[in-house]
Design a protein around this motif. Structure first.
Motif, PDB file in Angstrom:
ATOM      1  N   ASP A   1     -12.056   5.621 -10.688  1.00  0.00           N
ATOM      2  CA  ASP A   1     -10.992   4.796 -11.500  1.00  0.00           C
ATOM      3  C   ASP A   1     -10.193   5.221 -11.866  1.00  0.00           C
ATOM      4  OD1 ASP A   1     -12.974   2.802 -11.485  1.00  0.00           O
ATOM      5  OD2 ASP A   1     -14.070   3.706 -13.163  1.00  0.00           O
ATOM      6  N   LEU A   2      -9.881   6.715 -12.228  1.00  0.00           N
ATOM      7  CA  LEU A   2      -8.654   7.584 -12.624  1.00  0.00           C
ATOM      8  C   LEU A   2      -7.588   7.665 -11.534  1.00  0.00           C
ATOM      9  CD1 LEU A   2     -10.569  10.523 -14.790  1.00  0.00           C
ATOM     10  CD2 LEU A   2      -8.972   8.353 -15.421  1.00  0.00           C
ATOM     11  N   LYS A   3      -8.330   7.716 -10.295  1.00  0.00           N
ATOM     12  CA  LYS A   3      -7.465   8.083  -9.093  1.00  0.00           C
ATOM     13  C   LYS A   3      -6.789   6.835  -8.976  1.00  0.00           C
ATOM     14  CE  LYS A   3     -10.005  11.706  -6.539  1.00  0.00           C
ATOM     15  NZ  LYS A   3     -10.788  11.890  -5.400  1.00  0.00           N
ATOM     16  N   LEU A   4      -7.327   5.613  -8.860  1.00  0.00           N
ATOM     17  CA  LEU A   4      -6.824   4.328  -8.714  1.00  0.00           C
ATOM     18  C   LEU A   4      -5.751   4.106  -9.835  1.00  0.00           C
ATOM     19  CD1 LEU A   4      -7.761   1.083  -7.228  1.00  0.00           C
ATOM     20  CD2 LEU A   4      -6.869   0.885  -9.386  1.00  0.00           C
ATOM     21  N   ILE A   5      -6.034   4.419 -11.151  1.00  0.00           N
ATOM     22  CA  ILE A   5      -4.806   3.911 -11.931  1.00  0.00           C
ATOM     23  C   ILE A   5      -3.731   4.897 -11.881  1.00  0.00           C
ATOM     24  CG2 ILE A   5      -4.507   4.151 -14.359  1.00  0.00           C
ATOM     25  CD1 ILE A   5      -7.652   3.354 -15.059  1.00  0.00           C
ATOM     26  N   GLN A   6      -3.946   6.053 -11.485  1.00  0.00           N
ATOM     27  CA  GLN A   6      -2.711   7.009 -11.222  1.00  0.00           C
ATOM     28  C   GLN A   6      -2.188   6.684  -9.874  1.00  0.00           C
ATOM     29  OE1 GLN A   6      -5.166  10.572 -11.215  1.00  0.00           O
ATOM     30  NE2 GLN A   6      -5.164  10.616 -13.581  1.00  0.00           N
ATOM     31  N   SER A   7      -2.675   5.827  -8.991  1.00  0.00           N
ATOM     32  CA  SER A   7      -2.030   5.542  -7.826  1.00  0.00           C
ATOM     33  C   SER A   7      -1.189   4.251  -7.976  1.00  0.00           C
ATOM     34  CB  SER A   7      -2.968   5.182  -6.601  1.00  0.00           C
ATOM     35  OG  SER A   7      -3.705   6.487  -6.475  1.00  0.00           O
ATOM     36  N   ILE A   8      -1.318   3.506  -9.034  1.00  0.00           N
ATOM     37  CA  ILE A   8      -0.739   2.148  -9.079  1.00  0.00           C
ATOM     38  C   ILE A   8       0.702   2.265  -9.116  1.00  0.00           C
ATOM     39  CG2 ILE A   8      -0.475   0.455 -10.893  1.00  0.00           C
ATOM     40  CD1 ILE A   8      -3.411   0.377 -11.529  1.00  0.00           C
ATOM     41  N   PRO A   9       1.422   3.123  -9.918  1.00  0.00           N
ATOM     42  CA  PRO A   9       2.937   2.785  -9.782  1.00  0.00           C
ATOM     43  C   PRO A   9       3.460   3.214  -8.460  1.00  0.00           C
ATOM     44  CG  PRO A   9       2.178   4.303 -11.639  1.00  0.00           C
ATOM     45  CD  PRO A   9       0.990   4.035 -10.865  1.00  0.00           C
ATOM     46  N   GLN A  10       2.936   3.932  -7.532  1.00  0.00           N
ATOM     47  CA  GLN A  10       3.463   4.131  -6.167  1.00  0.00           C
ATOM     48  C   GLN A  10       2.909   2.899  -5.192  1.00  0.00           C
ATOM     49  OE1 GLN A  10       2.088   7.875  -4.363  1.00  0.00           O
ATOM     50  NE2 GLN A  10       3.276   7.660  -2.550  1.00  0.00           N
ATOM     51  N   ALA A  11       1.660   2.545  -5.679  1.00  0.00           N
ATOM     52  CA  ALA A  11       1.519   1.493  -4.694  1.00  0.00           C
ATOM     53  C   ALA A  11       2.152   0.089  -4.912  1.00  0.00           C
ATOM     54  CB  ALA A  11      -0.229   1.307  -5.032  1.00  0.00           C
ATOM     55  N   LEU A  12       2.359  -0.159  -6.062  1.00  0.00           N
ATOM     56  CA  LEU A  12       3.191  -1.170  -6.319  1.00  0.00           C
ATOM     57  C   LEU A  12       4.646  -1.305  -6.263  1.00  0.00           C
ATOM     58  CD1 LEU A  12       1.620  -2.759  -9.548  1.00  0.00           C
ATOM     59  CD2 LEU A  12       0.922  -3.154  -7.398  1.00  0.00           C
ATOM     60  N   SER A  13       5.079  -0.066  -5.812  1.00  0.00           N
ATOM     61  CA  SER A  13       6.484   0.345  -5.630  1.00  0.00           C
ATOM     62  C   SER A  13       6.749   0.342  -4.180  1.00  0.00           C
ATOM     63  CB  SER A  13       7.128   1.561  -6.498  1.00  0.00           C
ATOM     64  OG  SER A  13       6.504   2.492  -5.893  1.00  0.00           O
ATOM     65  N   GLU A  14       5.793   0.699  -3.447  1.00  0.00           N
ATOM     66  CA  GLU A  14       6.197   0.953  -1.747  1.00  0.00           C
ATOM     67  C   GLU A  14       5.133  -0.111  -1.142  1.00  0.00           C
ATOM     68  OE1 GLU A  14       4.853   4.699  -0.563  1.00  0.00           O
ATOM     69  OE2 GLU A  14       6.152   5.601  -2.222  1.00  0.00           O
ATOM     70  N   THR A  15       4.686  -1.176  -1.756  1.00  0.00           N
ATOM     71  CA  THR A  15       4.008  -2.328  -0.898  1.00  0.00           C
ATOM     72  C   THR A  15       4.811  -3.807  -1.891  1.00  0.00           C
ATOM     73  OG1 THR A  15       2.394  -2.622  -2.569  1.00  0.00           O
ATOM     74  CG2 THR A  15       1.990  -1.235  -0.592  1.00  0.00           C
ATOM     75  N   GLU A  16       4.879  -4.700  -1.066  1.00  0.00           N
ATOM     76  CA  GLU A  16       5.291  -5.953  -1.238  1.00  0.00           C
ATOM     77  C   GLU A  16       4.154  -7.029  -1.737  1.00  0.00           C
ATOM     78  OE1 GLU A  16       7.978  -7.899   1.298  1.00  0.00           O
ATOM     79  OE2 GLU A  16       9.399  -5.922   1.374  1.00  0.00           O
ATOM     80  N   ARG A  17       3.023  -6.802  -1.108  1.00  0.00           N
ATOM     81  CA  ARG A  17       2.229  -7.790  -1.513  1.00  0.00           C
ATOM     82  C   ARG A  17       0.621  -7.390  -2.137  1.00  0.00           C
ATOM     83  NH1 ARG A  17       3.144 -11.302   4.535  1.00  0.00           N
ATOM     84  NH2 ARG A  17       4.987 -10.049   4.951  1.00  0.00           N
ATOM     85  N   VAL A  18       0.682  -6.202  -2.366  1.00  0.00           N
ATOM     86  CA  VAL A  18      -0.469  -5.689  -3.094  1.00  0.00           C
ATOM     87  C   VAL A  18      -0.293  -5.915  -4.521  1.00  0.00           C
ATOM     88  CG1 VAL A  18      -1.810  -3.700  -3.614  1.00  0.00           C
ATOM     89  CG2 VAL A  18      -1.088  -3.993  -1.268  1.00  0.00           C
TER      90      VAL A  18
END
Length: 452
Positions: free
Chosen positions: A127-144
């Motif tokens: 859970d912690l790894k996912l939450i910490q990955s959210i900013p990069q994930a939402l900035s480097e993808t368009e559809r996720v």
């Protein structure tokens, strides 16, 4: 037997009143894609999504032509990635975000939901790894799209998670600041999240769901507004009856399309989400329904009562029309996606506090709210905590999709285009809640035997 009048009424709903099937969403379980090697897990995820959803868009377009009904979106929801990725030793979960993005591009859907975690009672390492990955994930993808459930009526409110997410929201806003902080429009913080919601950005495929399923989401604010207009000066009981009958008709269409899609794709039919989902188009607004009921402007005294009547009538009509109603079901009141809400904010009829009061009786919560970019993490956390408390203590779903627009202030606006629309920057109460938020811990679950 259908009458000519009923057929003509349906045609008018589609052609003149913006009735559409808002989404066909395929839910896909990725629990069998876990792997100690995160690159192997990414390949499994891509292969399974493209195999099951390869014909999703084509099936939706065929059904739309066959029945003459607009189907606006075809989308995918997946198992919360924190549950899938935890078996790996990856330091962050970007490999999973890239796999989802690549699969979504391949099958042609515009959004894929499920970069998610359920942390209402506490965190695991995943859970912690996912939450910490959210900013990069939402900035480097368009559809996720991402979501995190931080509270339930049975466990209480995880304030540590809320404070952590307020920092994640600020970071996401900064990383996508050159695009009006659009990353925050793809992140929802939930209380009492449903497992079968087909609407983005909060959709994910719950752990109680089958391997693959089709859920549909209907819309139709314009249809309800026209129906209210036709009954003129009727009393509120008759208004409720009119909305119920209209919601019944809308939901039957959603059921018809959902079952047709499930048959065509060879997967089970899940639920119809009976929601009035607005768009920025004029005439497709929940705020305009409330004004048609008799309010000078949405946000005026009486708005919460009018919204309660609307939400309840929509649920009652929808429940009559389908045996499998689920998801959020009710009236959405996102600011940026509703032309009437935008006008109400610009006219200063609707402020954040009144909007929060209205969320006590709507189906979601504070949705697509743009606030000044310098709003502190503690204030964002306090706003989320207030909304979670409304959900937890009233045993309903609530959510927050807030956009601290980077570099913007009250008087400015953000422009996302399409269904995400345009949002004026709303003022936030200037008094602070830092000491309260920084206490951390978990707000205990409420006792329901002494309700008042």
């Amino acid at each position: 037997m259908l009458t000519i009048e009923e057929i003509l009424e349906t045609i008018k709903m589609v052609q003149e009143e913006n009735l559409d099937i808002r989404t066909i969403t395929m839910g896909i379980s990725l629990r069998d894609c876990s792997d100690a090697d995160h690159k192997a897990a990414g390949r499994k995820i891509y292969d399974k999504i493209t195999r099951l959803a390869g014909s999703l868009v084509q099936a939706g377009e065929e059904i739309s032509r066959e029945y003459g009904l607009p189907i606006v979106n075809k989308r995918i929801s997946v198992t919360p990635i924190a549950l899938v990725a935890e078996a790996s030793s990856a330091e962050n979960y970007m490999e999973y975000a890239y796999a989802l993005e690549k699969a979504a591009q391949e099958v042609g859907v515009n959004f894929i939901g499920g970069f998610s975690a359920l942390v209402h009672k506490g965190f695991t390492g995943g859970d912690l790894k996912l939450i910490q990955s959210i900013p990069q994930a939402l900035s480097e993808t368009e559809r996720v799209c991402a979501s995190v459930n931080v509270a339930t009526s049975r466990t209480g409110i995880n304030m540590d998670a809320i404070y952590m997410l307020s920092r994640v929201i600020r970071e996401t806003a900064k990383l996508t600041g050159d695009r009006d902080s659009i990353g925050c429009a793809k992140l929802v913080v939930f209380a009492n999240v449903p497992e079968d919601n087909p609407f983005m950005a909060g959709a994910f495929h719950g752990i109680g769901e089958p391997d693959c399923v089709i859920n549909t989401g209907v819309s139709g604010p314009g249809v309800v507004k026209s129906a209210i207009s036709r009954v003129g000066d009727a009393d509120l009981g008759e208004l409720s009856e009119t909305i119920k009958k209209t919601a019944f008709k809308i939901t039957r269409m959603g059921e018809l399309v959902g079952r047709a899609a499930a048959k065509k794709l060879g997967v089970p039919f899940g639920i119809v989400d009976v929601s009035l989902a607005p768009t920025p188009a004029v005439g497709d607004s929940v705020a305009e329904i409330l004004e048609e009921m008799g309010l000078e402007r949405c946000g005026a005294p009486g708005s919460t009562a009018a919204l309660a009547l609307l939400n309840d009538a929509v649920k009652k009509g929808g429940a009559m029309a389908s045996s499998y109603v689920g998801g959020l079901s009710g009236a959405f009141i996102p600011v940026s996606e509703d032309a009437g809400m935008i006008r109400a904010v610009n006219d200063k009829a609707l402020n954040l506090e009144k909007l929060e009061a209205m969320t006590a009786v709507c189906s979601v919560g504070l949705d697509m709210i743009a606030v000044p970019g310098n709003t502190s993490e503690e204030t964002i956390a306090a706003i989320i905590a207030d909304e979670a408390a409304i959900g937890v203590f009233n045993n309903k779903t609530t959510a927050v999709r807030i956009i601290p627009a980077y570099g913007k202030k009250v008087g400015d606006s953000v422009e996302f285009g399409g269904l995400l629309g345009r949002a004026p920057i709303m003022a936030v109460n200037k008094f602070k809640a830092e000491k309260f938020v920084r206490r951390g811990g978990r707000i205990p679950a409420p006792i329901h035997s002494l309700r008042n």
